[in-house]
Design a protein around this motif. Structure first.
Motif, PDB file in Angstrom:
ATOM      1  N   GLY A  77      -1.391  17.937  -8.696  1.00  0.00           N
ATOM      2  CA  GLY A  77      -0.516  18.516  -9.705  1.00  0.00           C
ATOM      3  C   GLY A  77       0.112  17.536 -10.664  1.00  0.00           C
ATOM      4  N   TRP A  78      -0.022  16.233 -10.418  1.00  0.00           N
ATOM      5  CA  TRP A  78       0.571  15.264 -11.338  1.00  0.00           C
ATOM      6  C   TRP A  78      -0.159  15.353 -12.670  1.00  0.00           C
ATOM      7  N   THR A  79       0.611  15.528 -13.732  1.00  0.00           N
ATOM      8  CA  THR A  79       0.077  15.863 -15.048  1.00  0.00           C
ATOM      9  C   THR A  79       0.660  14.955 -16.116  1.00  0.00           C
ATOM     10  N   SER A  80      -0.197  14.402 -16.958  1.00  0.00           N
ATOM     11  CA  SER A  80       0.227  13.560 -18.065  1.00  0.00           C
ATOM     12  C   SER A  80       0.516  14.437 -19.273  1.00  0.00           C
ATOM     13  N   VAL A  81       1.685  14.209 -19.891  1.00  0.00           N
ATOM     14  CA  VAL A  81       2.090  14.958 -21.080  1.00  0.00           C
ATOM     15  C   VAL A  81       2.193  13.972 -22.242  1.00  0.00           C
ATOM     16  N   ASP A  82       1.391  14.196 -23.266  1.00  0.00           N
ATOM     17  CA  ASP A  82       1.402  13.363 -24.468  1.00  0.00           C
ATOM     18  C   ASP A  82       2.564  13.818 -25.342  1.00  0.00           C
ATOM     19  N   LEU A  83       3.594  12.976 -25.454  1.00  0.00           N
ATOM     20  CA  LEU A  83       4.801  13.366 -26.174  1.00  0.00           C
ATOM     21  C   LEU A  83       4.543  13.630 -27.655  1.00  0.00           C
TER      22      LEU A  83
END
Length: 122
Positions: A77-83
Motif C-alpha cells: 500500500g505504500w504509494t508515491s504522490v507527485d506533489l
C-alpha cells in the motif's frame, strides 16, 4: 495549483495526534508511533501508507499523481504522490486516508464521531 512540501507538512500536522519525525533522513509523519507519510523534499513527493485497494483506486483515477512504490513496499500500500501533479484537496484526501490506515482504531473512531458531513440533512 500544484502542492509543495510545505503543504504536506501543514496538512499532515493538522491531523489528530500527528507528529513529525524522521525516517532515513527524510521528514515523516506519525500517529500512534506508526508512520503514515514520508516527505521527500528534494523530489517534491510524499510517500503515503494506503490500503492496497485505495492505492489502486487513486492510481487509476490520477496516474500522473499516484503510483505504488516499487517492490514489496508498494504491494503493501505504500504509494508515491507527485506533489507537482496533485491539487491540495487531493493531497489532503491522501494524507487523511494514510492517517486512518496507520492510526489506532480508537483514535479513528473518535475522529469519525467528530466529523461533520455537509451533505447530511439531519
Amino acid at each position: 495549483m500544484p502542492c509543495l512540501p510545505e503543504d504536506v507538512r501543514a496538512l499532515a500536522l493538522m491531523l489528530p495526534e500527528a507528529i513529525e519525525g524522521a525516517h532515513q533522513g527524510h521528514p515523516d509523519f506519525r500517529v500512534g508511533g506508526r508512520i503514515f507519510a514520508t516527505l521527500w523534499t528534494d523530489e517534491d513527493r510524499v510517500v503515503v501508507k494506503l490500503t492496497p485497494e485505495l492505492q489502486a483506486e487513486m492510481a487509476e483515477a490520477r496516474p500522473a499523481g499516484f503510483e505504488p512504490v516499487p517492490g514489496a513496499w508498494g504491494s503493501r500500500g505504500w504509494t508515491s504522490v507527485d506533489l507537482s501533479a496533485v491539487e491540495e484537496e487531493v493531497l489532503r484526501g491522501a494524507l487523511l486516508a494514510a492517517w486512518k490506515t496507520a492510526a489506532p482504531p480508537g483514535l479513528v473512531a473518535r475522529f469519525a464521531a467528530l466529523a461533520v458531513d455537509p451533505d447530511d440533512d439531519r
